[in-house]
Motif scaffolding. Sequence first.
Motif, mmCIF file in Angstrom:
data_model
loop_
_atom_site.group_PDB
_atom_site.id
_atom_site.type_symbol
_atom_site.label_atom_id
_atom_site.label_comp_id
_atom_site.label_asym_id
_atom_site.label_seq_id
_atom_site.Cartn_x
_atom_site.Cartn_y
_atom_site.Cartn_z
ATOM 1 N N PHE A 77 0.911 -1.360 -0.047
ATOM 2 C CA PHE A 77 -0.079 -0.049 0.270
ATOM 3 C C PHE A 77 0.739 1.359 -0.135
ATOM 4 O O PHE A 77 0.216 2.324 -0.213
ATOM 5 C CB PHE A 77 -0.985 -0.064 1.264
ATOM 6 N N ARG A 78 2.074 1.052 0.152
ATOM 7 C CA ARG A 78 3.043 2.269 0.064
ATOM 8 C C ARG A 78 3.458 2.828 -1.626
ATOM 9 O O ARG A 78 3.972 3.832 -1.797
ATOM 10 C CB ARG A 78 4.197 2.166 1.068
ATOM 11 N N ALA A 99 0.023 7.022 -1.210
ATOM 12 C CA ALA A 99 -0.386 6.205 -0.135
ATOM 13 C C ALA A 99 -1.771 6.979 0.053
ATOM 14 O O ALA A 99 -1.896 8.097 0.129
ATOM 15 C CB ALA A 99 0.390 6.537 1.048
ATOM 16 N N GLY A 102 -5.891 6.612 4.638
ATOM 17 C CA GLY A 102 -6.008 5.761 5.813
ATOM 18 C C GLY A 102 -7.362 6.119 6.567
ATOM 19 O O GLY A 102 -7.573 6.086 7.896
ATOM 20 N N ASP A 111 -8.637 3.868 2.481
ATOM 21 C CA ASP A 111 -8.086 3.536 3.772
ATOM 22 C C ASP A 111 -6.519 3.187 3.233
ATOM 23 O O ASP A 111 -5.571 3.644 3.410
ATOM 24 C CB ASP A 111 -8.689 2.326 4.073
ATOM 25 N N ARG A 112 -6.601 2.258 2.334
ATOM 26 C CA ARG A 112 -5.241 1.670 1.957
ATOM 27 C C ARG A 112 -5.559 1.082 0.331
ATOM 28 O O ARG A 112 -6.510 0.662 -0.034
ATOM 29 C CB ARG A 112 -4.879 0.391 2.649
ATOM 30 N N TRP A 114 -3.581 -0.257 -3.502
ATOM 31 C CA TRP A 114 -2.559 -1.019 -4.184
ATOM 32 C C TRP A 114 -2.338 -0.631 -5.645
ATOM 33 O O TRP A 114 -3.622 -0.929 -6.074
ATOM 34 C CB TRP A 114 -2.370 -2.447 -3.899
ATOM 35 N N ARG A 138 -8.288 -2.603 11.161
ATOM 36 C CA ARG A 138 -7.106 -1.481 11.087
ATOM 37 C C ARG A 138 -7.528 -0.308 12.001
ATOM 38 O O ARG A 138 -6.582 0.657 12.332
ATOM 39 C CB ARG A 138 -6.930 -1.255 9.698
#
Length: 397
Positions: A77-78, A99, A102, A111-112, A114, A138
């Motif tokens: 996710f970064r 990113a 969240g 949120d996250r 990819w 989370r």
Amino acid sequence: MHRNAIIGFLGSAVLAVAAAWVVQSTGAQALDVQLAGRDSVLFDTAVSACDDSHLPDAPARAFRDGQGRMVLFAPNFRNRAFVGQDLESLHKDCNSRFAAAGKADPGMLDDRTWLHAIYTDDGENVYALGSASFMPYRHDMPCKDATQRTDCWINGLVTLKSSDGGQHFTYQAKPPHHAPFPPPMAYRDDRKRAPSYVTATNIVRWKDYLYSIVWRRGVDWKSSRNCLARASAADPSRWQVWDGKKFVEAAHLTPDNGWEVYQTDCARVGPYGLTSIRGIVRHEASNTFIAVYKHRRKHKDGTSEHGIYYSTSKDMINWSMPRLLLAADLKPDAGPGDPFVAYPSIIDEDSQDRIFGTVDQQASLLYVKLVPVKRNGKWAMTRKLMRQPISFTSDEK
């Protein structure tokens, strides 16, 4: 490798005969894919990770930037990247290219995220489909009868854009209007398995359209499926899905209420029983598409084979039955301490296509090998991004 008949079908026809995997044959296998050399390690988290969160957690995707360099993502996710002239010269960039915020609001899908699919025609303006997940654990939010971190997980596919060659990405629209594939149903904390759009293959450009195969997770395995999606190359923010007869809008977003589902059904592509297809490329000489994915096959004698498989197609709708490419343990097959593989894709570093959607006679199968290691008496997981040479042989007369 043995040869199978190409199996042509649409999802509605398959469901009637799924138990026997019997569908109408459409002719001989047009393309044979084989291993063509020894594997090698492109990246090892135990050796050269930027930090503990730097790990390959999605299939490898690549494009050529405005300077002609290969930019490759196999991100978590970064969304960090590797940059080089080819696969062997890639070097890591520890900067996050994107990113998500969240946010603890499942309706926002922020949120996250990819990066799962990438498109560019100039190397500077770069578009992407991202897999946007929300998991209540989370944010210390409730999930009824939860036993796993993924319970009550909800997921959609969102659009992003970079105007600086992929250095920085932003959403193409303000959440939740960045989601051409929102979850088919709103979030509930009493539903452990929510219908969702979870993954997208890389993008291939064909006849002025961008194509990707997306995985629509249903409330159960039987209703889950791979779906063919497309967007006009002129507008990578608007996506459609194949419903068995035509392409229709995947969803309709309303200004006041966020996303409201307009159309989420899609026809199954690929044989019944497959998990998500993770990569597609087009073999230029035979104009044949190749899909790769994880799979397990049971034989009548009780034995089974598992690993990375492939199927071929002329139209991305009718696909051949699975054929084993790389025998390897998958997560369910591995015991404590045993490595297993995930996240396959195919990249031809010599491709003239800026998004590596085409292959000639040779290419590379990329995948992630997850390797358990024991530290202080506990198992931890390292990951290796692997490269395996493969070759293509056309059987067409």
